[in-house]
Design an enzyme around this catalytic site. Sequence first.
Site, PDB file in Angstrom:
ATOM      1  N   TYR A 154      18.268  63.008  37.231  1.00  0.00           N
ATOM      2  CA  TYR A 154      17.866  63.747  36.014  1.00  0.00           C
ATOM      3  C   TYR A 154      17.353  65.139  36.385  1.00  0.00           C
ATOM      4  O   TYR A 154      17.695  66.138  35.731  1.00  0.00           O
ATOM      5  CB  TYR A 154      16.793  62.927  35.302  1.00  0.00           C
ATOM      6  CG  TYR A 154      16.442  63.358  33.899  1.00  0.00           C
ATOM      7  CD1 TYR A 154      17.207  62.944  32.791  1.00  0.00           C
ATOM      8  CD2 TYR A 154      15.325  64.147  33.648  1.00  0.00           C
ATOM      9  CE1 TYR A 154      16.860  63.310  31.507  1.00  0.00           C
ATOM     10  CE2 TYR A 154      14.973  64.522  32.365  1.00  0.00           C
ATOM     11  CZ  TYR A 154      15.735  64.094  31.295  1.00  0.00           C
ATOM     12  OH  TYR A 154      15.388  64.465  30.015  1.00  0.00           O
ATOM     13  N   LYS A 158      19.020  68.626  35.137  1.00  0.00           N
ATOM     14  CA  LYS A 158      18.281  69.602  34.309  1.00  0.00           C
ATOM     15  C   LYS A 158      18.113  70.929  35.061  1.00  0.00           C
ATOM     16  O   LYS A 158      18.120  71.991  34.450  1.00  0.00           O
ATOM     17  CB  LYS A 158      16.925  69.034  33.884  1.00  0.00           C
ATOM     18  CG  LYS A 158      17.020  67.805  32.968  1.00  0.00           C
ATOM     19  CD  LYS A 158      17.800  68.066  31.688  1.00  0.00           C
ATOM     20  CE  LYS A 158      17.737  66.879  30.715  1.00  0.00           C
ATOM     21  NZ  LYS A 158      18.596  67.068  29.542  1.00  0.00           N
TER      22      LYS A 158
HETATM   23  N1  LIG Z   1      12.509  62.431  24.972  1.00  0.00           N
HETATM   24  C1  LIG Z   1      11.975  63.223  25.896  1.00  0.00           C
HETATM   25  O1  LIG Z   1      10.827  63.058  26.313  1.00  0.00           O
HETATM   26  C2  LIG Z   1      12.767  64.367  26.472  1.00  0.00           C
HETATM   27  C3  LIG Z   1      12.105  65.270  27.313  1.00  0.00           C
HETATM   28  C4  LIG Z   1      12.813  66.335  27.856  1.00  0.00           C
HETATM   29  C5  LIG Z   1      14.155  66.473  27.568  1.00  0.00           C
HETATM   30  N2  LIG Z   1      14.779  65.583  26.760  1.00  0.00           N
HETATM   31  C6  LIG Z   1      16.208  65.783  26.518  1.00  0.00           C
HETATM   32  O2  LIG Z   1      16.472  65.901  25.137  1.00  0.00           O
HETATM   33  C7  LIG Z   1      17.753  65.330  24.844  1.00  0.00           C
HETATM   34  C8  LIG Z   1      17.609  64.287  23.749  1.00  0.00           C
HETATM   35  O3  LIG Z   1      16.680  63.305  24.181  1.00  0.00           O
HETATM   36  P1  LIG Z   1      16.152  62.141  23.221  1.00  0.00           P
HETATM   37  O4  LIG Z   1      14.817  61.773  23.713  1.00  0.00           O
HETATM   38  O5  LIG Z   1      16.344  62.496  21.804  1.00  0.00           O
HETATM   39  O6  LIG Z   1      17.160  60.978  23.656  1.00  0.00           O
HETATM   40  P2  LIG Z   1      17.674  59.686  22.861  1.00  0.00           P
HETATM   41  O7  LIG Z   1      18.018  58.693  23.897  1.00  0.00           O
HETATM   42  O8  LIG Z   1      16.744  59.307  21.786  1.00  0.00           O
HETATM   43  O9  LIG Z   1      19.022  60.253  22.182  1.00  0.00           O
HETATM   44  C9  LIG Z   1      20.068  60.733  22.964  1.00  0.00           C
HETATM   45  C10 LIG Z   1      21.346  60.645  22.152  1.00  0.00           C
HETATM   46  O10 LIG Z   1      22.416  61.086  23.022  1.00  0.00           O
HETATM   47  C11 LIG Z   1      23.518  60.234  22.813  1.00  0.00           C
HETATM   48  N3  LIG Z   1      24.379  60.220  23.988  1.00  0.00           N
HETATM   49  C12 LIG Z   1      24.116  59.662  25.187  1.00  0.00           C
HETATM   50  N4  LIG Z   1      25.179  59.788  25.994  1.00  0.00           N
HETATM   51  C13 LIG Z   1      26.131  60.453  25.286  1.00  0.00           C
HETATM   52  C14 LIG Z   1      27.454  60.855  25.565  1.00  0.00           C
HETATM   53  N5  LIG Z   1      28.024  60.604  26.753  1.00  0.00           N
HETATM   54  N6  LIG Z   1      28.141  61.527  24.612  1.00  0.00           N
HETATM   55  C15 LIG Z   1      27.586  61.770  23.397  1.00  0.00           C
HETATM   56  N7  LIG Z   1      26.352  61.367  23.060  1.00  0.00           N
HETATM   57  C16 LIG Z   1      25.620  60.717  24.001  1.00  0.00           C
HETATM   58  C17 LIG Z   1      22.902  58.862  22.544  1.00  0.00           C
HETATM   59  O11 LIG Z   1      23.826  58.015  21.883  1.00  0.00           O
HETATM   60  C18 LIG Z   1      21.694  59.226  21.708  1.00  0.00           C
HETATM   61  O12 LIG Z   1      21.993  59.232  20.333  1.00  0.00           O
HETATM   62  C19 LIG Z   1      18.271  64.785  26.166  1.00  0.00           C
HETATM   63  O13 LIG Z   1      19.142  65.731  26.768  1.00  0.00           O
HETATM   64  C20 LIG Z   1      17.033  64.617  27.013  1.00  0.00           C
HETATM   65  O14 LIG Z   1      17.296  64.690  28.387  1.00  0.00           O
HETATM   66  C21 LIG Z   1      14.122  64.545  26.197  1.00  0.00           C
END
Ligand SMILES: NC(=O)c1ccc[n+]([C@@H]2O[C@H](COP(=O)([O-])OP(=O)(O)OC[C@H]3O[C@@H](n4cnc5c(N)ncnc54)[C@H](O)[C@@H]3O)[C@@H](O)[C@H]2O)c1
Length: 246
Positions: A154, A158
């Site tokens: 990860y 990133k």
């Molecule tokens: N939640 C956190 O704390 C956090 C922190 C920093 C960054 N992020 C980033 O923000 C983004 C969203 O995170 P989140 O927490 O909402 O995640 P989440 O798991 O709630 O949602 C992610 C979504 O991406 C979709 N997805 C996964 N693989 C996929 C693919 N191959 N093609 C299309 N869709 C796909 C999933 O079906 C899901 O709906 C991510 O990139 C994550 O790395 C999240």
Amino acid sequence: MRLKNQTAWITGAGRGIGAETAKTFAREGATVVVSDMNQADVDIISREINEAGGTSMAVAVNVTDRHAIDAALKQIVETYERVDIVVNNAGITNDAQLLKMEEDQWDSVIDVNLKGIFNISQAAAKQMKEQEGGVILNASSVVGTYGNFGQTNYAAAKWGVNGMTKTWAKELGRFGIRVNAVAPGFVQTPMTEKMPQKVLDAMTDKSVLKDLATTEDIANAYLFLASKEARFITGEILAVDGGVVI
Ligand SMILES: NC(=O)c1ccc[n+]([C@@H]2O[C@H](COP(=O)([O-])OP(=O)(O)OC[C@H]3O[C@@H](n4cnc5c(N)ncnc54)[C@H](O)[C@@H]3O)[C@@H](O)[C@H]2O)c1
């Protein structure tokens, strides 16, 4: 309305930050292409947007599938003529410490979180160049700035997202395309629900505001960067982390 007459394609919009961003953009007047690998989820979010008076279309796309991406882009351009904003939000975790990480754990996270953003952006940037403008926004993370125990894959992805963001800002600026990233700390979503409470507590404690982000906090950052208010901002990694990384 800050995104009137704009078409926004948001990946990973079936839930979490992506779904919140889709709803926020629709409230601000954007036509939203709600995209995720899961058809049922995008149908639900798109219906919610349309029932609330917004305009959206559900398009199931796996960001690792370049043929599906090309087909989706064709459908979007045939329907709405342009794609003004792309939010590369789809992402996964598949954690293990270096000494225990399997090759498929490494590959899965790099394929979605790094190559997936490359796949979508390469397709979208060609269209944006033709239409003489656009905005690409990428999902980064604090982990792309300071690493994290158990997240070799990860962190690598990133960090790469930050590098691609700055590189594309330099390459695409002359075509009127801005490229930025949002780097959240921990956000309350299904992704973080899987984490042990003590990890979430530690992150809360690291934040100088002593809180975790909400999905609205992140959606608002994407909204600002997508809007005309950010007209002169490109190549930035905007931390939305309550001061975890200062
Ligand atoms: N939640 C956190 O704390 C956090 C922190 C920093 C960054 N992020 C980033 O923000 C983004 C969203 O995170 P989140 O927490 O909402 O995640 P989440 O798991 O709630 O949602 C992610 C979504 O991406 C979709 N997805 C996964 N693989 C996929 C693919 N191959 N093609 C299309 N869709 C796909 C999933 O079906 C899901 O709906 C991510 O990139 C994550 O790395 C999240």
